[in-house]
Design an enzyme around this catalytic site. Structure first.
Site, PDB file in Angstrom:
ATOM      1  N   ASN A   1     -10.854  -7.352  -1.555  1.00 61.61           N
ATOM      2  CA  ASN A   1     -10.033  -6.868  -0.434  1.00 61.61           C
ATOM      3  C   ASN A   1     -10.614  -5.518  -0.021  1.00 61.61           C
ATOM      4  OD1 ASN A   1      -6.467  -6.161  -0.020  1.00 61.61           O
ATOM      5  ND2 ASN A   1      -7.975  -6.818   1.465  1.00 61.61           N
TER       6      ASN A   1
ATOM      7  N   GLY B   1       0.731  -8.952  -2.551  1.00 61.48           N
ATOM      8  CA  GLY B   1       0.953 -10.389  -2.563  1.00 61.48           C
ATOM      9  C   GLY B   1       0.917 -10.966  -3.963  1.00 61.48           C
TER      10      GLY B   1
ATOM     11  N   HIS C   1       6.782 -10.635   2.026  1.00 59.28           N
ATOM     12  CA  HIS C   1       5.975 -11.745   1.519  1.00 59.28           C
ATOM     13  C   HIS C   1       6.814 -13.005   1.442  1.00 59.28           C
ATOM     14  CE1 HIS C   1       2.530  -9.247   0.261  1.00 59.28           C
ATOM     15  NE2 HIS C   1       3.457  -8.337   0.037  1.00 59.28           N
TER      16      HIS C   1
ATOM     17  N   GLU D   1      -2.713 -12.645   5.232  1.00 60.10           N
ATOM     18  CA  GLU D   1      -2.107 -11.339   5.454  1.00 60.10           C
ATOM     19  C   GLU D   1      -1.848 -11.107   6.937  1.00 60.10           C
ATOM     20  OE1 GLU D   1      -3.069  -7.869   3.135  1.00 60.10           O
ATOM     21  OE2 GLU D   1      -4.758  -8.945   2.226  1.00 60.10           O
ATOM     22  N   ARG D   2      -0.667 -10.612   7.240  1.00 59.15           N
ATOM     23  CA  ARG D   2      -0.342 -10.324   8.627  1.00 59.15           C
ATOM     24  C   ARG D   2      -1.288  -9.234   9.140  1.00 59.15           C
ATOM     25  NH1 ARG D   2       5.313  -6.744   8.571  1.00 59.15           N
ATOM     26  NH2 ARG D   2       4.577  -5.196   7.071  1.00 59.15           N
TER      27      ARG D   2
ATOM     28  N   ASN E   1       6.310  -4.319   1.705  1.00 58.75           N
ATOM     29  CA  ASN E   1       5.969  -5.132   2.867  1.00 58.75           C
ATOM     30  C   ASN E   1       6.431  -6.560   2.571  1.00 58.75           C
ATOM     31  OD1 ASN E   1       4.084  -5.677   0.906  1.00 58.75           O
ATOM     32  ND2 ASN E   1       2.290  -5.292   2.141  1.00 58.75           N
TER      33      ASN E   1
ATOM     34  N   CYS F   1      -0.456  -1.209   0.455  1.00 58.93           N
ATOM     35  CA  CYS F   1      -1.503  -2.162   0.086  1.00 58.93           C
ATOM     36  C   CYS F   1      -1.917  -1.870  -1.343  1.00 58.93           C
ATOM     37  CB  CYS F   1      -2.705  -2.045   1.023  1.00 58.93           C
ATOM     38  SG  CYS F   1      -4.089  -3.103   0.548  1.00 58.93           S
TER      39      CYS F   1
ATOM     40  N   CYS G   1      -4.873  -9.758  -2.283  1.00 65.08           N
ATOM     41  CA  CYS G   1      -3.763  -8.953  -1.774  1.00 65.08           C
ATOM     42  C   CYS G   1      -2.954  -8.487  -2.979  1.00 65.08           C
ATOM     43  CB  CYS G   1      -2.888  -9.763  -0.814  1.00 65.08           C
ATOM     44  SG  CYS G   1      -1.436  -8.868  -0.212  1.00 65.08           S
ATOM     45  N   GLY G   2      -2.957  -7.173  -3.220  1.00 65.40           N
ATOM     46  CA  GLY G   2      -2.272  -6.637  -4.388  1.00 65.40           C
ATOM     47  C   GLY G   2      -0.775  -6.818  -4.336  1.00 65.40           C
TER      48      GLY G   2
END
Length: 261
Positions: free
Chosen positions: A6, A207, A146, A195-196, A144, A68, A204-205
C-alpha cells in the site's frame, strides 16, 4: 514508502501545521503510475501540538482520508529514522492521536505496532443487495468506514467491476471501503480490498483491522489473539481486545527524491 504494498508518496512538511488544499490538487498528478511517480495517494507529515507529528492523507482521487493504517506506520518509520529515534511515537490524525511502538534493526525501523483504537460497530447494517445478489456484511469503523464480506472465492472476484458498486451504494452516503475475506484457518484470514477513492490496493491496514474484528464477531477468530491477515502485498498481524485493536506490519522506504510542483 509502502506498507505491504500500500504505497503513498510522503512529503516532509514538519515546518507546517496544515497543508493548502490547492497544493494537494496541484500535486495529485504524482500519483499517476504512468505519468507521475505512482502511488495510492499523498501523505503530508506535519507538525503537531499534541503529538510527535500529524498525518494528513489524501487518496489518489483527491478525497481526504481520516486514517490509514499502512500510511501511519510509514510516517512513524520516517520520524524514527530521520527525526526522533525513540521506541514510542505518537501521531495525530483526523481519527485522533495514535500511539505506536517501533521495532528496529540496526537503528532503522522495520516494523511498527499501532494502537488503532476501539472498533466502532454498526450492527444495523447486515444485509446488502448488489446487482441482484444479497451479501451478508459486517460494518466496522476504524476511523473510516468498512463493509466486511466473508466468502470463499475472493481470488475470482472482478473487483474493478463490483468494487464501485459497494463503494457508491446508497446505504453508504459517505462511500465505504469493502473487504472480501476468506477464512483459511482459525485466526488466519486472506483478504482483498476495494478502497474508496483508490480502488483495489495491495493492502489496507484499517481494512485488515476491520476484517479481524468482523471475523471475531462472526466466530471465525478469537479475541485477544494474534490474527494473521494475508493481503496481496504482504501480511499484517491484528489483535482485537476489549479496549482496542493492535496492528503490526512492515514499513518500507522505496526511494527518496525531489519533484517540482
Amino acid at each position: 514508502m509502502h506498507g505491504c504494498g500500500n504505497d503513498y508518496i510522503y512529503f516532509d512538511n514538519l515546518n507546517k501545521t496544515s497543508i493548502d488544499p490547492s497544493f494537494v490538487k496541484d500535486a495529485l498528478w504524482v500519483c499517476d503510475r504512468h505519468k507521475g511517480i505512482g502511488g495510492d495517494g499523498l501523505v503530508f507529515i506535519l507538525s503537531s501540538d499534541i503529538a510527535d507529528a500529524k498525518m494528513s492523507m489524501f487518496n489518489a482521487d483527491g478525497s481526504e482520508g481520516a486514517m490509514c493504517g499502512n500510511a501511519i506506520r510509514c510516517v512513524a518509520k520516517y520520524l524514527y529514522d530521520n527525526v526522533k529515534s525513540k521506541a514510542q511515537i505518537t501521531i495525530e490524525t483526523k481519527s485522533g492521536v495514535k500511539a505506536m511502538n517501533i521495532i528496529a534493526e540496526g537503528g532503522v525501523a522495520t516494523h511498527v505496532m499501532v494502537d488503532m483504537g476501539a472498533a466502532i460497530l454498526d450492527p444495523t447494517k447486515t444485509n446488502l443487495e448488489v446487482e441482484g445478489k444479497h451479501y451478508a456484511i459486517t460494518c466496522v469503523s476504524m476511523g473510516n468506514p468498512h463493509a466486511v464480506i466473508f466468502m470463499d472465492d475472493i481470488d475470482k472476484l472482478d473487483l474493478t467491476h463490483i468494487g464501485p458498486k459497494f463503494e457508491h451504494h446508497p446505504l453508504f452516503p459517505d462511500r465505504t471501503n469493502t473487504e472480501f475475506v476468506r477464512v483459511i484457518a482459525p485466526n488466519h484470514l486472506a483478504m482483498r480490498v476495494w478502497e474508496r477513492g483508490s480502488g483495489e490496493t495491495q493492502a489496507c491496514g484499517t481494512g485488515a483491522c476491520a476484517a479481524a474484528v468482523a471475523a471475531v464477531l462472526n466466530g471465525h477468530c478469537d479475541k485477544n489473539t494474534d490474527i494473521r491477515v494475508d493481503l496481496l502485498g504482504g501480511t499484517l498481524t491484528i489483535k482485537y481486545t476489549d479496549d482496542t485493536v493492535y496492528m503490526t506490519g512492515e514499513a518500507v522506504v522505496v526511494y527518496k527524491g525531489e519533484v517540482h510542483i
